[in-house]
Design an enzyme around this catalytic site. Sequence first.
Site, short mmCIF file in Angstrom:
data_model
loop_
_atom_site.label_atom_id
_atom_site.label_comp_id
_atom_site.label_asym_id
_atom_site.label_seq_id
_atom_site.Cartn_x
_atom_site.Cartn_y
_atom_site.Cartn_z
N ILE A 148 0.83 -1.20 0.00
CA ILE A 148 0.00 0.00 0.00
C ILE A 148 0.86 1.25 0.00
O ILE A 148 1.80 1.36 0.78
CB ILE A 148 -0.90 0.00 1.26
N CYS A 149 0.53 2.16 -0.89
CA CYS A 149 1.21 3.45 -0.93
C CYS A 149 0.39 4.42 -0.09
O CYS A 149 -0.62 4.95 -0.54
CB CYS A 149 1.30 3.91 -2.38
#
Length: 152
Positions: free
Chosen positions: A87-88
């Site tokens: 996840i960014c």
Amino acid sequence: MSTPSRKRLMRDFRRLQQDPPAGISGAPQDNNIMLWNAVIFGPDDTPWDGGTFKLTLQFSEDYPNKPPTVRFVSRMFHPNIYADGSICLDILQNQWSPIYDVAAILTSIQSLLCDPNPNSPANSEAARLFSENKRDYNRRVREVVEQSWTAD
């Protein structure tokens, strides 16, 4: 062996059990406080509504001074989620603070589902559709939601 990070994770777990935020749950895997399984439910009245998304959180002995490694196990279609499920999200990278606990991490990820940042894409196709063709984007999200019901 009880280290500061393990004590903190026990506290996070107790807090999550006693006062669970809406639409998220998480718990350590059997006999390993450093590895958690979590579930985020898609927020109501959004394209994600009805989805059940599984994640893992891997903590190091540096927690809470360093964030855990969080990734979706469920297949996702989102501008800020890589193909491998990572996840960014700023609080999992450069904006991390020890005040965040497991509940805050999961709540932030849940709100990211509906409020992506297409300017920092991990999935360029999802970011493009989100910006240029909301209808197609929402259709792809619905496909992922439906898959989340049958995936194990």
